[in-house]
Design an enzyme around this catalytic site. Structure first.
Site, short mmCIF file in Angstrom:
data_model
loop_
_atom_site.label_atom_id
_atom_site.label_comp_id
_atom_site.label_asym_id
_atom_site.label_seq_id
_atom_site.Cartn_x
_atom_site.Cartn_y
_atom_site.Cartn_z
CG LEU A 21 -2.15 -0.85 1.22
CD1 LEU A 21 -2.83 -0.83 2.58
CD2 LEU A 21 -3.13 -0.35 0.16
CB SER A 22 4.53 1.82 0.31
OG SER A 22 4.69 1.24 1.58
CB THR A 67 8.89 -4.31 3.06
OG1 THR A 67 7.99 -5.04 3.89
CG2 THR A 67 8.82 -4.87 1.64
CE LYS A 71 10.33 -3.98 7.59
NZ LYS A 71 9.31 -3.72 8.61
N GLY A 134 10.44 -9.69 14.06
CA GLY A 134 10.92 -8.34 13.79
C GLY A 134 10.01 -7.25 14.33
CG ASN A 155 7.51 -16.22 20.03
OD1 ASN A 155 6.61 -15.92 19.23
ND2 ASN A 155 8.68 -16.67 19.62
NE ARG A 156 5.79 -21.26 16.28
CZ ARG A 156 5.70 -21.36 14.96
NH1 ARG A 156 4.78 -22.12 14.42
NH2 ARG A 156 6.51 -20.67 14.18
#
Ligand code: NAP
Length: 287
Positions: A21-22, A67, A71, A134, A155-156
């Site tokens: 969408l950027s 992205t 990153k 992240g 977290n898992r």
């Protein structure tokens, strides 16, 4: 959009980039500011990140967003890096400077501006961060930086949660930090005590009826739920938060503001709340 010999280019480095969408954010801002600028997606394979960063600079590209999955991979090819981006080890914005790009992370101030605009109070808060990837890392750092009293990483993979806790602890020793696994949730039973940030990819389109934690008891402890997912607009996590009496928000505003801040860095302007609001409506239409 009219282009000519003076048109500047900005873009997005990532893979995939097809659903971004950027361009909606940046091309509409350029139009609004009457800037002669276009924003385009660049699909970059993992073994071509160095070529992409150096090539973009050689092509006089004004700035790029970065992205997944690049990153962290862009960092060795930058001229300079902002201290907060260095702290979280991830760069999502490249700003043109003399001799190379400087890397920033606008996800973090983007999430902050989104939360402020939604009236979420971080100072003194007890925060549950779901996930240790992240975005969870950036969100947890932000919470610590803005004065959260206690942060629990759920977290898992417990070892990843523990590693994140250890790392945040180095920078923010004053914050109470804990790691928790998914079968250790019953201790979060204080009604309406927590701000929860959902930073896993569970519940993303097309698996919209999934969520990391199904137990409705868990949601009674949450006064505000912030899901980093923006597609669908109303996630299962958000529904469960609301059903237990909490307020719930999705990640579209964070996406908006990370873009707004990148645009401000590239062009040396300040985007007003009313301009941001118009772009936000356009993003909703294009989602
Ligand atoms: P990431 O680094 O790949 O981390 C993924 C996280 O999800 C990890 O904690 C992982 O747990 C957990 N996870 C994945 N599959 C799971 C499963 N089946 N069961 C349990 N846990 C699972 O991803 P990320 O880059 O942080 O992105 C996270 C989310 O943020 C995505 O939904 C993305 O769309 C969203 N996002 C939003 C914005 C925005 O502007 N709003 C920007 C970027 C990303 P393990 O450690 O156990 O593997």
């Amino acid at each position: 959009m009219k282009t000519d010999g003076r048109t500047r280019t900005c873009g997005l480095i990532g893979n995939p980039v097809e659903h971004t969408l950027s361009p909606v954010i940046h091309n509409n801002l350029a139009e609004d500011f009457l800037h002669n600028l276009v924003y385009v997606p660049f699909k970059v394979e993992s073994d071509r990140v160095e070529d992409a960063v150096k090539g973009a600079y050689a092509l006089n590209i004004l700035g790029c967003n970065v992205t997944v999955p690049h990153k962290s991979a862009v960092i060795p090819f930058l001229k300079d890096i902002d201290p907060m981006a260095e702290k979280i080890g991830a760069v999502n914005t490249l700003v043109r400077t003399d001799g190379g790009y400087k890397g920033y992370n606008t996800d973090l101030p983007g999430l902050y501006r989104a939360m402020v605009s939604d009236g979420v109070i971080i100072e003194g808060a007890q925060v549950l961060v779901l996930g240790a990837g992240g975005v969870a890392r950036a969100a947890a750092m932000l919470m610590a930086d803005k004065g959260a009293r206690r942060i629990v990483i759920i977290n898992r993979t417990l070892s990843k949660a523990q590693a994140l806790v250890d790392e945040i602890g180095k920078f923010y020793p004053e914050v109470i930090l804990e790691a928790a696994s998914l079968d250790d949730l019953s201790r979060f039973n204080e009604k309406g005590a927590y701000l929860a940030i959902q930073a896993t990819n569970i519940g993303m389109y097309p698996k919209c009826d999934e969520t990391l934690i199904e137990d409705s008891k868990f949601y009674e402890a949450i006064h505000t739920g912030y899901d980093m997912i923006f597609n669908p607009a109303d996630t299962r996590f958000m529904q469960l938060v609301r059903e237990s009496g909490g307020k719930a928000y999705n990640g579209l505003k964070m996406l908006l503001y990370q873009g707004v801040i990148a645009y401000e860095l590239w062009n040396g302007v300040q985007v007003s709340d009313s301009q941001a609001e118009i772009i936000y409506e356009k993003m909703k239409q294009n989602r």
